[in-house]
Design a protein around this motif. Structure first.
Motif, PDB file in Angstrom:
ATOM      1  N   UNK A 146     135.333   4.530 -57.842  1.00 59.34           N
ATOM      2  CA  UNK A 146     134.266   3.618 -58.196  1.00 59.34           C
ATOM      3  C   UNK A 146     134.718   2.911 -59.065  1.00 59.34           C
ATOM      4  N   UNK A 147     135.706   3.109 -59.947  1.00 55.19           N
ATOM      5  CA  UNK A 147     136.156   2.325 -61.096  1.00 55.19           C
ATOM      6  C   UNK A 147     136.602   1.084 -60.631  1.00 55.19           C
ATOM      7  N   UNK A 170     127.483  -2.094 -55.234  1.00 54.16           N
ATOM      8  CA  UNK A 170     126.905  -1.136 -54.522  1.00 54.16           C
ATOM      9  C   UNK A 170     127.594  -0.087 -53.989  1.00 54.16           C
ATOM     10  N   UNK A 171     128.918  -0.229 -53.775  1.00 53.66           N
ATOM     11  CA  UNK A 171     129.843   0.464 -52.929  1.00 53.66           C
ATOM     12  C   UNK A 171     130.436   1.550 -54.252  1.00 53.66           C
ATOM     13  N   UNK A 176     129.388   6.945 -56.850  1.00 58.64           N
ATOM     14  CA  UNK A 176     128.773   7.477 -58.288  1.00 58.64           C
ATOM     15  C   UNK A 176     127.636   6.950 -58.564  1.00 58.64           C
ATOM     16  N   UNK A 177     126.613   7.368 -58.362  1.00 62.45           N
ATOM     17  CA  UNK A 177     125.182   6.648 -58.478  1.00 62.45           C
ATOM     18  C   UNK A 177     125.034   6.529 -60.035  1.00 62.45           C
ATOM     19  N   UNK A 182     129.023   0.422 -63.699  1.00 61.83           N
ATOM     20  CA  UNK A 182     128.641  -0.329 -62.580  1.00 61.83           C
ATOM     21  C   UNK A 182     127.238  -0.541 -62.905  1.00 61.83           C
ATOM     22  N   UNK A 183     126.502   0.096 -63.575  1.00 66.60           N
ATOM     23  CA  UNK A 183     125.142  -0.401 -64.054  1.00 66.60           C
ATOM     24  C   UNK A 183     125.135  -1.440 -65.096  1.00 66.60           C
ATOM     25  N   UNK A 184     125.997  -1.053 -66.119  1.00 66.24           N
ATOM     26  CA  UNK A 184     126.500  -2.426 -67.175  1.00 66.24           C
ATOM     27  C   UNK A 184     126.592  -3.546 -66.553  1.00 66.24           C
TER      28      UNK A 184
END
Length: 293
Positions: A146-147, A170-171, A176-177, A182-184
């Motif tokens: 994910x990173x 999105x991937x 990792x939901x 990713x959200x930041x």
């Protein structure tokens, strides 16, 4: 019957340092490691963890010294090269950071963590095109990291490809939901895109985003607004819209003769709208405030 060898005292200490670092307790890890590297200065693993602990604490010169010690002991080890690259990036020594990360990738070309470090070093150096191109093929293979997809998304946004950037994030979230990075990054994309209304403003937003990722030698990275400040700004903007709507509504009712509004009501509404407007402006990131002027 075959038995596994018991871990040595050094292995146990390094495992304890890893646990402390994983919990964000860099100060405790540094205190644990300091006497150990004094007794066993030839232990590269201890110096690597010391570099990580000092980076977490913001001690950049100390982190570089520890990373260099690890590298001198293990010049071809990918972990030593990783932390040397990271310390160099934080200090703004970009050529050295990129060279160390590239050397690590050559030693272990199938390791996505090392390619991610190289891309991070390139973004910090102001080379988003190189970062995006380098991760393009790697991202297809590293479907479990994910990173790396977060870094790829940031590189894509920085070169003006916001839709592809969101796909990359999105991937990352599919892997990792709850991935905080990713959200930041999505919040930062939304902030950057709020000023983009055409191709020219999109290019400007991408350039400003790329600049926000750069690390300048001798200059601390700009502080980014946290979630609390974002929420305050949102509430202030909504309140401002309601106060303006109330002022307009009172005016319409008074013109049609359905209401006789005292002057104090207008004064109260205008003061409330002004306060909400000030809070909304102050809660915006500095880069956006400057763009608006």
């Amino acid at each position: 019957m075959r038995t596994e060898p018991l871990p040595s005292a050094a292995d146990a200490l390094l495992a304890e340092a890893d646990a402390l670092l994983a919990r964000g307790r860099g100060r405790n890890a540094e205190r644990l490691l300091a006497p150990f590297v004094g007794r066993e200065p030839e232990n590269a693993g201890a110096w690597q963890r010391m570099a990580r602990a000092r980076l977490d604490l913001g001690d950049l010169p100390g982190a570089l010294l520890a990373a260099q010690a690890a590298w001198h002991l293990d010049p071809y080890g990918v972990e030593s090269l990783f932390w040397l690259s990271r310390a160099r990036s934080r200090l703004g020594d970009h050529a050295e950071a990129i060279a160390a990360a590239a050397a690590a990738c050559r030693e272990d070309p199938g390791n996505p963590r090392l390619h991610n470090r190289l891309a991070e070093a390139q973004l910090a150096a102001g080379l988003p095109t190189d970062a995006a191109e380098g991760l393009r093929c790697v991202a297809d293979m590293a479907r479990y990291d994910a990173d790396l997809h977060v870094t790829y998304g940031m590189a894509l946004f920085a070169i003006g490809r916001p839709l592809s950037a969101r796909e990359a994030l999105g991937r990352a979230l599919a892997i990792d939901f709850g991935h905080a990075g990713a959200r930041a990054a999505l919040r930062r994309f939304d902030q950057a895109m709020s000023t983009a209304i055409d191709a020219a403003s999109l290019a400007l937003a991408a350039d400003e985003f790329a600049e926000s990722l750069r690390v300048h030698p001798g200059r601390p990275s700009p502080r980014r607004p946290g979630p609390g400040r974002d929420a305050l700004g949102y509430v202030a903007r909504v309140a401002l819209a309601w106060f303006l709507a109330a002022i307009a509504g009172v005016g319409i009712l008074e013109v049609t003769g359905l209401l006789i509004a005292p002057a104090s009501l207008y004064l109260t509404l205008f003061c409330a709208a002004g306060a909400a407007g000030c809070v909304s402006t102050l809660a915006r990131p500095a880069s956006r405030r400057g763009a608006g002027g």
